[in-house]
Design a protein around this motif. Structure first.
Motif, mmCIF file in Angstrom:
data_model
loop_
_atom_site.group_PDB
_atom_site.id
_atom_site.type_symbol
_atom_site.label_atom_id
_atom_site.label_comp_id
_atom_site.label_asym_id
_atom_site.label_seq_id
_atom_site.Cartn_x
_atom_site.Cartn_y
_atom_site.Cartn_z
ATOM 1 N N ASN A 242 17.964 -32.183 -19.932
ATOM 2 C CA ASN A 242 17.378 -30.837 -20.021
ATOM 3 C C ASN A 242 16.182 -30.693 -19.077
ATOM 4 O OD1 ASN A 242 15.549 -32.385 -21.443
ATOM 5 N ND2 ASN A 242 15.218 -30.879 -23.056
ATOM 6 N N LEU B 183 3.938 -18.901 -21.514
ATOM 7 C CA LEU B 183 4.231 -18.645 -22.926
ATOM 8 C C LEU B 183 3.792 -19.822 -23.787
ATOM 9 C CD1 LEU B 183 7.722 -16.942 -22.654
ATOM 10 C CD2 LEU B 183 5.650 -15.931 -23.598
ATOM 11 N N ASN C 69 12.597 -16.097 -25.506
ATOM 12 C CA ASN C 69 13.729 -15.829 -24.632
ATOM 13 C C ASN C 69 14.124 -14.362 -24.648
ATOM 14 O OD1 ASN C 69 14.568 -18.442 -23.423
ATOM 15 N ND2 ASN C 69 14.534 -19.045 -25.576
ATOM 16 N N ALA D 158 15.887 -25.482 -32.641
ATOM 17 C CA ALA D 158 16.708 -25.670 -31.442
ATOM 18 C C ALA D 158 17.982 -24.825 -31.513
ATOM 19 C CB ALA D 158 17.056 -27.151 -31.279
ATOM 20 N N SER E 87 7.892 -26.622 -27.226
ATOM 21 C CA SER E 87 7.985 -25.264 -26.685
ATOM 22 C C SER E 87 8.806 -25.229 -25.394
ATOM 23 C CB SER E 87 6.577 -24.726 -26.431
ATOM 24 O OG SER E 87 6.640 -23.487 -25.785
ATOM 25 N N TYR E 88 8.527 -26.151 -24.474
ATOM 26 C CA TYR E 88 9.297 -26.193 -23.223
ATOM 27 C C TYR E 88 10.781 -26.404 -23.511
ATOM 28 C CZ TYR E 88 4.885 -26.720 -20.711
ATOM 29 O OH TYR E 88 3.638 -26.528 -20.207
ATOM 30 N N ALA E 89 11.059 -27.247 -24.504
ATOM 31 C CA ALA E 89 12.451 -27.578 -24.804
ATOM 32 C C ALA E 89 13.215 -26.372 -25.332
ATOM 33 C CB ALA E 89 12.518 -28.726 -25.808
ATOM 34 N N LEU E 90 12.495 -25.329 -25.749
ATOM 35 C CA LEU E 90 13.170 -24.123 -26.213
ATOM 36 C C LEU E 90 13.293 -23.092 -25.097
ATOM 37 C CD1 LEU E 90 11.384 -23.911 -29.636
ATOM 38 C CD2 LEU E 90 13.824 -24.242 -29.299
ATOM 39 N N GLY E 91 12.941 -23.497 -23.898
ATOM 40 C CA GLY E 91 13.076 -22.576 -22.776
ATOM 41 C C GLY E 91 11.866 -21.679 -22.589
ATOM 42 N N ALA E 92 10.696 -22.122 -23.078
ATOM 43 C CA ALA E 92 9.492 -21.326 -22.862
ATOM 44 C C ALA E 92 8.858 -21.716 -21.539
ATOM 45 C CB ALA E 92 8.494 -21.548 -23.996
ATOM 46 N N SER E 93 8.297 -20.728 -20.857
ATOM 47 C CA SER E 93 7.604 -21.009 -19.602
ATOM 48 C C SER E 93 6.230 -21.602 -19.916
ATOM 49 C CB SER E 93 7.420 -19.716 -18.818
ATOM 50 O OG SER E 93 6.581 -18.852 -19.554
ATOM 51 N N ARG F 38 16.873 -25.471 -20.184
ATOM 52 C CA ARG F 38 16.387 -25.880 -21.508
ATOM 53 C C ARG F 38 16.791 -24.898 -22.590
ATOM 54 N NH1 ARG F 38 11.019 -26.691 -18.702
ATOM 55 N NH2 ARG F 38 11.501 -28.540 -17.461
ATOM 56 N N ARG F 39 17.093 -23.686 -22.202
ATOM 57 C CA ARG F 39 17.578 -22.723 -23.177
ATOM 58 C C ARG F 39 18.992 -23.079 -23.633
ATOM 59 N NH1 ARG F 39 18.801 -17.940 -24.981
ATOM 60 N NH2 ARG F 39 20.518 -17.379 -23.639
ATOM 61 N N VAL G 117 18.188 -20.775 -30.568
ATOM 62 C CA VAL G 117 18.385 -20.200 -29.234
ATOM 63 C C VAL G 117 19.835 -20.351 -28.769
ATOM 64 C CG1 VAL G 117 16.013 -20.350 -28.411
ATOM 65 C CG2 VAL G 117 17.505 -22.295 -28.127
ATOM 66 N N GLY H 153 11.810 -19.612 -30.419
ATOM 67 C CA GLY H 153 12.731 -19.709 -29.280
ATOM 68 C C GLY H 153 13.339 -18.367 -28.916
ATOM 69 N N ILE I 97 13.954 -23.718 -16.864
ATOM 70 C CA ILE I 97 13.750 -22.978 -18.114
ATOM 71 C C ILE I 97 15.091 -22.513 -18.678
ATOM 72 C CG2 ILE I 97 12.801 -20.808 -18.994
ATOM 73 C CD1 ILE I 97 10.331 -21.423 -17.268
ATOM 74 N N MET J 5 16.579 -29.618 -27.618
ATOM 75 C CA MET J 5 16.124 -30.991 -27.792
ATOM 76 C C MET J 5 15.366 -31.153 -29.104
ATOM 77 S SD MET J 5 14.219 -33.371 -25.037
ATOM 78 C CE MET J 5 14.261 -35.142 -25.193
#
Lengths: 278, 313
Positions: free
Chosen positions: A71, B208, A132, A179, B199-205, A104-105, A182, A128, A101, A109
């Motif tokens: 990821n 954010l 997003n 996790a 937070s990063y692992a959820l796709g946050a920049s 990772r969406r 999302v 999440g 990004i 993890m």
């Protein structure tokens, strides 16, 4: 018992690929570097869709490092980079156009130590989707994710409570719910049970079997019994010391879990799973 | 007690009893205790010193006049003791300062803690802290001789007086940026990395993650930084005396000259108010009020922190 003559000896360069395997990830000659240090060398693996792939091996063998490539979590460490390729479906995960990004969406993890945000249980799960920009009915989404993580019944009456009021096992399931919220395709788990007691561990393992119906799961574990219990395929890593005395992680053997644990083709795997080293 | 089977190893004590008294330990404990007591004693001493003249002041000037009228001029004849003009001036300059320092200080803290590479941070943070070491008299003259003329030039419609609350407030704000930035950065750096990774692992920049995870998790530390900054701003004397002036007019217009409580104290205290005179007692009454105001602000913010902080761990 050491070597059965009828077992095909497979090196790591030729991973076992039965026809049924529908790869989500194709790892080709992956090496991971921290600055100049080559932490892991020449890994080839296929990660099957809706399978549980376990990565085992002694401490310092690079299994977590490899996991964090899937990821692009290693991007956050200054100086970390890879050589080789990881294909996600047919797309190069490390291609120039790829946004980490967005990666990772799609690839969630769960960490070794439960790390819920110090917020309400509800807000943890909603975090999440919110970041997003998912505008769907959040209450439904939160309930759905918590239900899938087998936590809804325990927390439905206290969604506004701080997540840190939960037990360690509940916190870890909350992190799984977070996790799931999302809607990823893959969930990476980095020793998710190492901080939990046996009962909480059993719950997470049961949960993994449920999740397997919908998600592709990669799990790093120190616990060989866990790998044997939960996974479909197992990758065994170890560390070699090169001529300069530097340790490099290496994939020794990658096969169906039943084979790894009954008829390993490499002596080192056998030594490890029988507890002779590591 | 039976004799040991083998002789004790060389150098090992015969008994477990302390072989000689440790005076050093006692001495160090005493020194540490005295050091801790000094600051407490100072605070108590200040309160004691403030109380008596303040009580004497209120035996001569009524509470009603002090809090009920809006003309301030204890040094004039006839004197006037309506304290509101200097309270308003203090609050207004503090507000301007906070409006400057909180956004800039927080932004600097987020940059240092979340964005800067270790190398940049190593250079930036000491530089920022040097700003805290600039003597306030320098800020005061900078406000008076540079900021005010420039503001007059660019925004003539504001009608700035030569001394005004706006420039003073802006520079007080600049003065307290390092407090906000440095302490907030410490609080943010103490947030466990696991939360960021989550937070990063959820796709946050990065943005954010900073705003929605790191800042809330560090909230209590950030509020503590802001409280300290407010207290420093409310009590700041040199900048407001030089750039804000001493004229006590009951006004909200930041373009006007206005005296804060601290400026009044400096003015009256540096004049020839003789011990026991009414102007002298007034200094202590205003000092007490400022003390109570800062104490009250600290208390309120401490309660706020209790209520809203996110405990991690």
């Amino acid at each position: 018992m050491t070597s059965q003559p009828n077992v095909t000896i497979r090196g790591p360069e030729v991973p076992n690929t039965p026809g049924s395997l529908d790869p989500v990830f194709t790892v080709e000659d992956l090496s991971v570097f921290y600055g100049d240090y080559e932490a892991v060398r020449n890994v080839d693996m296929l990660i099957g869709r809706r399978e549980i792939t376990a990565m085992i091996g002694p401490s310092g063998c690079g299994k977590s490092t490899v996991l964090r490539c899937f990821n692009r979590m290693n991007d956050l460490i200054p100086g970390a980079h890879i050589k080789g390729k990881i294909l996600y479906h047919d797309e190069n995960l490390y291609g120039d156009h790829v946004d980490p990004i967005e990666v990772r969406r799609r690839i969630g993890m769960v960490f070794q130590k439960p790390n819920p945000f110090p917020k309400a249980i509800y807000d943890n799960v909603a975090y999440g989707p919110r970041v997003n920009g998912i505008k769907r009915n959040m209450d439904d989404l939160v309930e759905e994710a918590l239900t899938k993580a087998a936590l809804w019944d325990e927390v439905k009456d206290k969604l506004k409570q701080n997540a840190l009021s939960l037990s360690g096992g509940q916190q870890q399931r909350l992190c799984i719910a977070r996790a799931i919220a999302v809607k990823p395709e893959v969930i990476l788990m980095d020793e998710p049970c190492s901080a939990l007691d046996p009962i909480a561990t059993t719950k997470i393992e049961d949960l993994m079997q449920e999740l397997r119906q919908e998600y592709t799961i990669l799990i790093v574990t120190h616990n060989m019994q866990q790998a044997a219990r939960v996974s479909d395929r197992t990758a065994f890593f170890t560390a070699d010391v090169d001529s300069a005395g530097v340790r490099h992680g290496r994939l020794v053997e990658f096969d169906q879990t039943t084979r790894i644990f009954t008829k390993p083709s490499d002596k080192r795997t056998e030594d490890y799973i029988t507890g002779r080293f590591g | 007690m039976s004799a040991p089977v083998r002789a004790a190893a060389p150098g090992s004590p015969k008994s477990l009893a302390r072989s000689r008294p440790r005076y050093g330990e006692q001495l160090i404990k005493a020194i540490l205790l005295i050091s801790a007591l000094v600051s407490i004693a100072t605070t108590v001493g200040i309160i004691v010193a403030l109380v008596e003249p303040t009580i004497e002041f209120f035996s001569e000037v009524s509470f009603g006049e002090f809090f009920g009228s809006t003309t301030w001029g204890p040094l004039f004849s006839p004197p006037a003791f309506g304290v509101w003009p200097i309270i308003v001036a203090t609050l207004e300059i503090t507000l301007i300062a906070i409006l400057v320092a909180v956004p800039l200080g927080l932004a600097a803290a987020i940059f240092l803690s979340e964005y800067a590479t270790p190398r940049v941070r190593k250079i930036f943070k000491p530089v920022l802290e040097v700003l805290a070491g600039v003597p306030t008299v320098v800020f005061g003259f900078f406000a008076l001789t540079f900021v005010t003329p420039v503001l007059k030039d660019w925004f003539p419609f504001l009608g700035l007086e030569a001394k005004n609350a706006l420039s003073a407030g802006l520079l007080v704000g600049v003065m307290i940026i390092p407090i906000v930035a440095s302490l907030s950065e410490d609080a943010m750096a103490a947030v466990p990395n696991g939360l960021r990774e989550g937070s990063y692992a959820l796709g946050a920049s990065k943005m954010l993650t900073s705003v929605r995870v790191v800042v809330p998790a560090a909230f209590s530390g950030i509020v503590a930084a802001v409280i300290l900054a407010i207290s420093r701003a409310a009590g700041e004397t040199m900048i407001v005396a030089i750039a804000g002036g001493f004229k006590s007019v009951f006004t909200l217009n930041p373009a006007d000259e206005m005296a804060t409580m601290a400026a009044f104290i400096a003015q009256a205290g540096s004049g020839d108010a003789s011990v026991g005179s009414i102007p002298y007692k007034t200094i202590f009454a205003v000092g007490s009020l400022l003390f109570i105001m800062t104490f009250f602000m600290n208390y309120v913010s401490a309660r706020l922190v209790q209520k809203y902080r996110e405990v991690y761990e």
